[in-house]
Motif scaffolding. Sequence first.
Motif, PDB file in Angstrom:
ATOM      1  N   ILE A  76      -3.186  16.643 -12.418  1.00 26.81           N
ATOM      2  CA  ILE A  76      -3.182  16.274 -10.734  1.00 26.81           C
ATOM      3  C   ILE A  76      -3.460  14.823 -10.597  1.00 26.81           C
ATOM      4  CG2 ILE A  76      -5.589  16.005  -9.532  1.00 26.81           C
ATOM      5  CD1 ILE A  76      -6.887  18.323 -11.412  1.00 26.81           C
ATOM      6  N   ASN A  77      -2.673  14.547  -9.320  1.00 19.45           N
ATOM      7  CA  ASN A  77      -2.518  13.077  -9.413  1.00 19.45           C
ATOM      8  C   ASN A  77      -3.021  11.926  -8.581  1.00 19.45           C
ATOM      9  OD1 ASN A  77      -0.888  10.628  -9.515  1.00 19.45           O
ATOM     10  ND2 ASN A  77       0.958  11.761  -7.933  1.00 19.45           N
ATOM     11  N   MET A  78      -3.995  11.647  -8.988  1.00 16.71           N
ATOM     12  CA  MET A  78      -4.888  10.572  -8.035  1.00 16.71           C
ATOM     13  C   MET A  78      -4.824   9.788  -8.144  1.00 16.71           C
ATOM     14  SD  MET A  78      -7.533  12.729  -6.593  1.00 16.71           S
ATOM     15  CE  MET A  78      -8.079  14.842  -6.844  1.00 16.71           C
ATOM     16  N   ALA A  79      -3.251   9.101  -8.888  1.00 21.12           N
ATOM     17  CA  ALA A  79      -3.198   7.730  -8.599  1.00 21.12           C
ATOM     18  C   ALA A  79      -2.499   7.719  -7.251  1.00 21.12           C
ATOM     19  CB  ALA A  79      -1.964   7.337  -9.782  1.00 21.12           C
ATOM     20  N   ALA A  80      -2.962   6.458  -6.802  1.00 17.58           N
ATOM     21  CA  ALA A  80      -2.448   6.510  -5.499  1.00 17.58           C
ATOM     22  C   ALA A  80      -2.766   4.711  -4.567  1.00 17.58           C
ATOM     23  CB  ALA A  80      -3.559   7.379  -4.092  1.00 17.58           C
ATOM     24  N   ILE A  81      -2.440   4.157  -4.281  1.00 21.24           N
ATOM     25  CA  ILE A  81      -2.863   3.176  -2.905  1.00 21.24           C
ATOM     26  C   ILE A  81      -2.915   3.425  -1.621  1.00 21.24           C
ATOM     27  CG2 ILE A  81      -2.181   0.565  -2.209  1.00 21.24           C
ATOM     28  CD1 ILE A  81      -0.549   0.486  -4.550  1.00 21.24           C
ATOM     29  N   LEU A  82      -4.583   3.018  -1.131  1.00 18.79           N
ATOM     30  CA  LEU A  82      -4.967   4.233   0.178  1.00 18.79           C
ATOM     31  C   LEU A  82      -4.238   2.981   1.240  1.00 18.79           C
ATOM     32  CD1 LEU A  82      -8.803   4.624  -0.858  1.00 18.79           C
ATOM     33  CD2 LEU A  82      -6.537   6.514  -1.148  1.00 18.79           C
ATOM     34  N   SER A  83      -5.036   3.359   2.302  1.00 16.90           N
ATOM     35  CA  SER A  83      -4.799   3.181   3.643  1.00 16.90           C
ATOM     36  C   SER A  83      -4.545   1.431   3.775  1.00 16.90           C
ATOM     37  CB  SER A  83      -5.234   3.569   5.389  1.00 16.90           C
ATOM     38  OG  SER A  83      -6.550   3.418   4.366  1.00 16.90           O
ATOM     39  N   ALA A  84      -5.459   1.193   3.981  1.00  8.94           N
ATOM     40  CA  ALA A  84      -5.911  -0.989   4.111  1.00  8.94           C
ATOM     41  C   ALA A  84      -5.052  -2.191   2.976  1.00  8.94           C
ATOM     42  CB  ALA A  84      -7.259  -1.440   4.519  1.00  8.94           C
ATOM     43  N   LYS A  85      -4.916  -1.030   1.851  1.00  8.77           N
ATOM     44  CA  LYS A  85      -4.518  -2.219   0.820  1.00  8.77           C
ATOM     45  C   LYS A  85      -3.049  -1.882   0.647  1.00  8.77           C
ATOM     46  CE  LYS A  85      -4.809  -2.805  -4.601  1.00  8.77           C
ATOM     47  NZ  LYS A  85      -5.105  -2.273  -5.457  1.00  8.77           N
ATOM     48  N   GLY A  86      -2.299  -0.704   1.434  1.00 10.81           N
ATOM     49  CA  GLY A  86      -1.296  -0.222   1.791  1.00 10.81           C
ATOM     50  C   GLY A  86      -0.327  -1.259   2.372  1.00 10.81           C
ATOM     51  N   GLU A  87      -1.441  -1.242   3.314  1.00 10.56           N
ATOM     52  CA  GLU A  87      -0.594  -2.167   4.622  1.00 10.56           C
ATOM     53  C   GLU A  87      -0.320  -3.830   3.768  1.00 10.56           C
ATOM     54  OE1 GLU A  87       0.463  -1.441   7.848  1.00 10.56           O
ATOM     55  OE2 GLU A  87      -0.010   0.562   6.570  1.00 10.56           O
ATOM     56  N   LYS A  88      -1.342  -4.101   3.204  1.00 12.22           N
ATOM     57  CA  LYS A  88      -1.232  -5.572   2.647  1.00 12.22           C
ATOM     58  C   LYS A  88      -0.109  -5.681   1.949  1.00 12.22           C
ATOM     59  CE  LYS A  88      -5.860  -7.204   4.026  1.00 12.22           C
ATOM     60  NZ  LYS A  88      -6.873  -7.007   2.930  1.00 12.22           N
ATOM     61  N   ASN A  89       0.567  -4.268   1.262  1.00 13.48           N
ATOM     62  CA  ASN A  89       1.249  -4.238   0.084  1.00 13.48           C
ATOM     63  C   ASN A  89       2.423  -3.002   0.252  1.00 13.48           C
ATOM     64  OD1 ASN A  89       3.185  -4.547  -1.713  1.00 13.48           O
ATOM     65  ND2 ASN A  89       2.247  -4.865  -2.849  1.00 13.48           N
ATOM     66  N   PRO A  90       3.191  -2.793   1.397  1.00 14.25           N
ATOM     67  CA  PRO A  90       3.458  -1.822   1.560  1.00 14.25           C
ATOM     68  C   PRO A  90       4.693  -1.122   0.411  1.00 14.25           C
ATOM     69  CG  PRO A  90       4.025  -3.242   3.941  1.00 14.25           C
ATOM     70  CD  PRO A  90       3.195  -3.852   2.639  1.00 14.25           C
ATOM     71  N   GLN A  91       5.410  -1.830   0.108  1.00 17.18           N
ATOM     72  CA  GLN A  91       6.363  -1.815  -0.569  1.00 17.18           C
ATOM     73  C   GLN A  91       5.788  -0.975  -2.138  1.00 17.18           C
ATOM     74  OE1 GLN A  91      10.165  -1.744  -1.517  1.00 17.18           O
ATOM     75  NE2 GLN A  91       9.125  -0.700  -2.706  1.00 17.18           N
ATOM     76  N   ALA A  92       4.835  -1.604  -3.009  1.00 15.75           N
ATOM     77  CA  ALA A  92       3.619  -1.292  -4.004  1.00 15.75           C
ATOM     78  C   ALA A  92       3.159   0.192  -3.669  1.00 15.75           C
ATOM     79  CB  ALA A  92       2.222  -1.814  -4.513  1.00 15.75           C
ATOM     80  N   CYS A  93       2.738   0.320  -2.443  1.00 11.28           N
ATOM     81  CA  CYS A  93       1.828   1.880  -1.517  1.00 11.28           C
ATOM     82  C   CYS A  93       3.010   3.018  -1.624  1.00 11.28           C
ATOM     83  CB  CYS A  93       1.656   1.350  -0.832  1.00 11.28           C
ATOM     84  SG  CYS A  93       0.931   2.660   0.242  1.00 11.28           S
ATOM     85  N   TRP A  94       3.896   2.582  -1.258  1.00  6.08           N
ATOM     86  CA  TRP A  94       6.002   3.765  -1.799  1.00  6.08           C
ATOM     87  C   TRP A  94       5.665   3.692  -3.058  1.00  6.08           C
ATOM     88  CZ3 TRP A  94       8.730   6.184   1.390  1.00  6.08           C
ATOM     89  CH2 TRP A  94       9.291   7.245   1.398  1.00  6.08           C
ATOM     90  N   ASP A  95       6.007   2.188  -3.680  1.00  2.87           N
ATOM     91  CA  ASP A  95       6.147   2.910  -5.149  1.00  2.87           C
ATOM     92  C   ASP A  95       5.167   3.870  -6.156  1.00  2.87           C
ATOM     93  OD1 ASP A  95       8.240   1.556  -5.061  1.00  2.87           O
ATOM     94  OD2 ASP A  95       7.183  -0.414  -6.079  1.00  2.87           O
ATOM     95  N   VAL A  96       4.086   3.114  -5.293  1.00  2.52           N
ATOM     96  CA  VAL A  96       2.797   4.442  -6.552  1.00  2.52           C
ATOM     97  C   VAL A  96       2.557   5.892  -6.257  1.00  2.52           C
ATOM     98  CG1 VAL A  96       0.097   4.435  -7.155  1.00  2.52           C
ATOM     99  CG2 VAL A  96       1.340   2.238  -7.220  1.00  2.52           C
ATOM    100  N   ASN A  97       2.248   6.071  -4.836  1.00  2.00           N
ATOM    101  CA  ASN A  97       2.234   6.993  -4.022  1.00  2.00           C
ATOM    102  C   ASN A  97       3.419   8.170  -3.419  1.00  2.00           C
ATOM    103  OD1 ASN A  97       0.245   5.705  -3.699  1.00  2.00           O
ATOM    104  ND2 ASN A  97       0.414   5.905  -1.145  1.00  2.00           N
ATOM    105  N   VAL A  98       4.895   7.517  -3.447  1.00  2.00           N
ATOM    106  CA  VAL A  98       6.186   8.257  -3.739  1.00  2.00           C
ATOM    107  C   VAL A  98       6.815   8.487  -4.842  1.00  2.00           C
ATOM    108  CG1 VAL A  98       7.885   8.897  -2.394  1.00  2.00           C
ATOM    109  CG2 VAL A  98       6.482   7.816  -1.140  1.00  2.00           C
TER     110      VAL A  98
END
Length: 328
Positions: A76-98
């Motif tokens: 179960i993969n619950m690791a994620a960067i959520l919406s508001a934090k993701g807007e502050k660091n889109p690259q990290a959001c892509w890396d963790v989530n995708v």
Amino acid sequence: MREIKRILVVGAVGQIGSELTLALREKYGADNVVAAGRKTKPSPALRDSGPFTWCDVVDREKLDETIKSFSIDTIINMAAILSAKGEKNPQACWDVNVTGLINTLEAAYDHNLTQVLCPSSIAVFGPETPRDNTPQETVLKPTTMYGVTKVTGELLCDYYVRRFEVDARGLRYPGIISAETLPGGGTTDYAVEIYYKAIEEGRYTCFVREDTSLPMMYMPDCIKATMDLMAAPFDGLKHHGDFNVGAMSFTAGELAAEIKKHIPGFEVAYEPDFRQDIADSWPSSIDDTSARAEWGWEPAYDLAKMTEDMLKRLKERHERGELYQAGA
Ligand code: AKB
């Protein structure tokens, strides 16, 4: 469908992971549910109730090693960067989530896992999507990086089901409200913070407008939805990684009014920030007919029932002297 025997929960220290892990340990046996964190220290309840390890889902080698050393058959993969934090660091959001998601799906294929569950979110929708009773099949053109990663994740799950026969599943979580672990970096966080502040300080400054209406769900329903989807026979599923699940919708003002029924002196001010635009791009309510038809989804909590329980649980924590601080 093969039997689920040993589960790895990555992102287990987060808001959903921490409570889901405990519920899974009840159902599948404490030793059969391995909680994995990345950096944040686990609570004593999480650490002491079953196996705990460190595993960053972006690190494929570490993920393989963890699967092998604990004989894992389900992730179960619950690791994620959520919406508001993701807007502050889109690259990290892509890396963790995708990257994290592809690692999970590839590991499922390579290790012939029984099942993987990769959550999605109402963030897959965007301003061009119908806002009321948002259908299961509709326009997916999100305006946040978090939403982009979640649409990608849904497509990848469905691709791995079709192309490699991996049993990948996922739900589009609405805002999740809970009394144990705070969410971090989401747009719907105000709906959790408001309860903490009501108990701790009797006042709250809300970062979205009073008339902002979003779909929300109480944690016991979130756990139930997740575990019911995991247990559903694969052959009965027409959808896989993208189930709409609804429970309740209310405006920030309606939420404040419900809390005031219990704490009459509670004061709320509204100072919208950048998260207002994100909230405005998401649905107000959700059509979850497919989840109801395909695996029997039915929520138990509405705003009144949730508020009563939230305030009771937070008051108890407050009286026990547990330290918690909501918001920035
Ligand atoms: C967020 O606000 O980013 C999350 C979500 C709706 O997925 N809670």
